[in-house]
Scaffold this active site. Structure first.
Site, PDB file in Angstrom:
ATOM      1  N   HIS A  17     -32.734   6.964 -18.827  1.00 20.91           N
ATOM      2  CA  HIS A  17     -33.250   7.471 -17.757  1.00 20.91           C
ATOM      3  C   HIS A  17     -31.535   7.748 -16.884  1.00 20.91           C
ATOM      4  O   HIS A  17     -30.641   7.517 -17.134  1.00 20.91           O
ATOM      5  CB  HIS A  17     -33.239   5.840 -16.754  1.00 20.91           C
ATOM      6  CG  HIS A  17     -32.887   5.194 -17.060  1.00 20.91           C
ATOM      7  ND1 HIS A  17     -31.463   4.278 -16.315  1.00 20.91           N
ATOM      8  CD2 HIS A  17     -32.560   3.911 -18.548  1.00 20.91           C
ATOM      9  CE1 HIS A  17     -31.315   3.516 -16.892  1.00 20.91           C
ATOM     10  NE2 HIS A  17     -31.951   2.368 -18.117  1.00 20.91           N
ATOM     11  N   CYS A  74     -31.845   0.202 -23.635  1.00 21.25           N
ATOM     12  CA  CYS A  74     -32.478   1.771 -22.969  1.00 21.25           C
ATOM     13  C   CYS A  74     -30.457   2.079 -22.634  1.00 21.25           C
ATOM     14  O   CYS A  74     -29.467   1.881 -22.521  1.00 21.25           O
ATOM     15  CB  CYS A  74     -32.853   1.620 -21.210  1.00 21.25           C
ATOM     16  SG  CYS A  74     -34.570   1.085 -21.537  1.00 21.25           S
TER      17      CYS A  74
END
Length: 521
Positions: free
Chosen positions: A412, A431
């Site tokens: 992201h 992440c």
């Protein structure tokens, strides 16, 4: 059926070893047309014996390939005098086991290492073992097998240099600064600066040639040497010797040896990535690359999981993209990261788009964060669900790349763009945060009907959450490769998760019976 398959397997192993041993006998009986029969036999016996001794010598040098010679039951030279046939048989069996590990890797798999994939079918043992049994110079077969993986020569040179350094006593230690302090240019330090000079002189010829006016002063020439070292270690080359620089300076030579041995073994029989476009994320190097047909199309810095929340190794596919994503905060993040911030200033958290939900009569209801006594909340039994609205302050930024997996990992954007300037970027919750999300988006949506940069801009400006399906799902590999080879240069990064140490333990773990374990694939 299972018993029959197992019996066939063991039969094949015995047959292969028997052929190997017959090859040893055949080596001493090869024809020599230029001599009378008696002379031919004598000449070939001598040649065969010499070839076997060269093979024994090569096997005793398996340490240069990152393997341990003691794991292969190499017969002593004294046996050649006492029982030549037994020496030849034992040596060929040792060579066959070493050959299998050189071709297919000694560590075949490890728990949690989905990034390691070997294609042993593409490199069958049969032809190699047959050649080992019939070659006039079996040591040459071992040499060829050892050098098959790309980059092996450079890694072996680096391993030899690291071993030489360890034998010489390792690198001179440099006492680190207290706490998180850094050694600043211009500082006078009669303990650390001379130690820093000695450490850099061990690997930097320019630093070794310096003749400072005051050895205790961190002068411009030494700052330049530190910058060269930092650049080679992929650290921020600012000349300030801080925690990460001291850690790299004081990395033990033995740790480097282990990392290089792991790097050599990981490359053996590594599956071919093919020409398909793919995304490779190297966790220790904290880089992402998009590669197609062997060419790098995109290269960027990434932020990966901190050691306490390590990014898992995955092989997945990028299937869709979400624009203006909300963030459903995982419970661990909520209680460990956000709870202290809510305790400090709940209104500021509201202004950043965070919403708090509780449960009443089985229904989820939103709660005003300013009405909660956050100091009384037990982090071990966190009672709330937290969500962050899409927006400029959202932790996921404006774009989320979906890679379906059971670990709830994705890639992201991030609003904290300045973090990519840091040399060490292992501080996410697992992440992958992207330095160049828009460039990756352009590649991801190639071929998607109706999607171009103008439409993307409109969707992002709308602040509305929406998604687009990737027309061709892209393979994504999150891998852990601390040692890379660029041309003839070997680059080594910190073993931030300890995966190399785990691999090295598996590499050195005893396997019983060692020689008879040879697998037929």
């Amino acid at each position: 059926m299972a018993r029959r398959t197992g019996a066939m397997y063991h039969c094949n192993v015995r047959t292969l070893l028997a052929l190997t041993l017959l090859g040893a006998a055949a080596l001493a009986a090869l024809p020599a047309h230029a001599a009378p029969p008696a002379a031919q036999g004598a000449a070939h016996s001598v040649q065969g014996a010499e070839a076997l001794h060269r093979l024994a010598d090569r096997l005793r040098r398996l340490a240069e390939d990152g393997l341990e010679p003691r794991d292969y039951a190499i017969p002593p030279e004294s046996l050649a005098q006492l029982d030549p046939a037994a020496f030849a048989a034992a040596l060929r069996a040792s060579a066959a086991a070493a050959l299998a590990d050189l071709l297919h890797g000694r560590v075949r798999d490890l728990p949690g290492r989905a990034d390691i994939r070997r294609d042993t079918a593409a490199l069958p043992l049969g032809p190699w073992t047959a050649e080992l049994g019939t070659a006039a110079e079996p040591a040459a077969v071992i040499d060829r097998a050892a050098l098959l993986p790309q980059g092996t020569s450079a890694l072996k040179r680096a391993l030899a240099a690291a071993r030489a350094r360890a034998l010489a006593g390792g690198f001179p230690p440099v006492p680190p600064m207290p706490g998180n302090d850094a050694l600043e240019p211009g500082t006078a330090d009669p303990v650390r600066v001379p130690a820093l000079r000695a450490r850099l002189a061990a690997t930097d010829p320019v630093a070794a040639a310096l003749r400072p006016a005051d050895p205790a002063v961190y002068d411009e020439d030494l700052v330049a040497a530190v910058r060269r070292f930092q650049a080679a270690e992929a650290l921020e080359a600012d000349g300030r010797a801080g925690r990460l620089t001291f850690a790299a300076l004081n990395r033990p030579a033995e740790a480097t040896i282990r990392q290089l041995r792991v790097a050599l073994d990981m490359r053996r029989a590594a599956a071919n990535a093919g020409s398909e476009r793919r995304i490779e994320v190297n966790i220790p190097h904290q880089r992402l690359q998009v590669v197609e047909a062997g060419r790098v199309q995109l290269d960027m810095a990434v932020i990966v999981g901190k050691p306490a929340r390590a990014t898992p190794m995955l092989r997945v596919r990028l299937t869709s993209v979400m624009f203006n994503p909300p963030w459903g905060v995982p419970e661990r993040n909520a209680r460990e990261d956000l709870l202290p911030k809510f305790r400090s200033n709940p209104r500021a958290m509201m202004e950043k788009g965070f919403r708090v939900y509780g449960f009443a009569e089985g229904q989820r209801v939103e709660i005003d964060p300013t009405t909660i006594d956050w100091r009384s909340v037990n982090p071990e039994r966190f009672p709330y669900v937290i969500r962050q609205d899409a927006g400029e302050a959202n932790a996921l930024g404006r774009i989320k790349f979906v890679i379906p997996n059971t670990e709830d990992i994705f890639m992201h954007d991030t609003p904290d763009r300045g973090l990519f300037r840091r040399a060490e970027r292992a501080f996410s919750s697992g992440c992958i945060r992207l330095e160049k999300p828009m460039e990756l988006l352009d590649i991801t949506l190639q071929g998607a009907a109706g999607w171009d940069r103008a439409r993307v801009d409109r969707v992002l400006e709308s602040r509305q959450t929406s998604a687009a399906t990737v027309p061709r799902p892209i393979p994504v590999r999150l891998h852990y490769t601390t040692v890379t080879v660029e041309g003839a240069e070997v680059r080594i990064r910190q073993d931030i998760y300890g995966h190399d140490e785990a691999y090295a333990r598996a590499l050195d773990a005893p396997r019983l019976p060692r020689v008879a374990e040879l697998r037929v694939r």
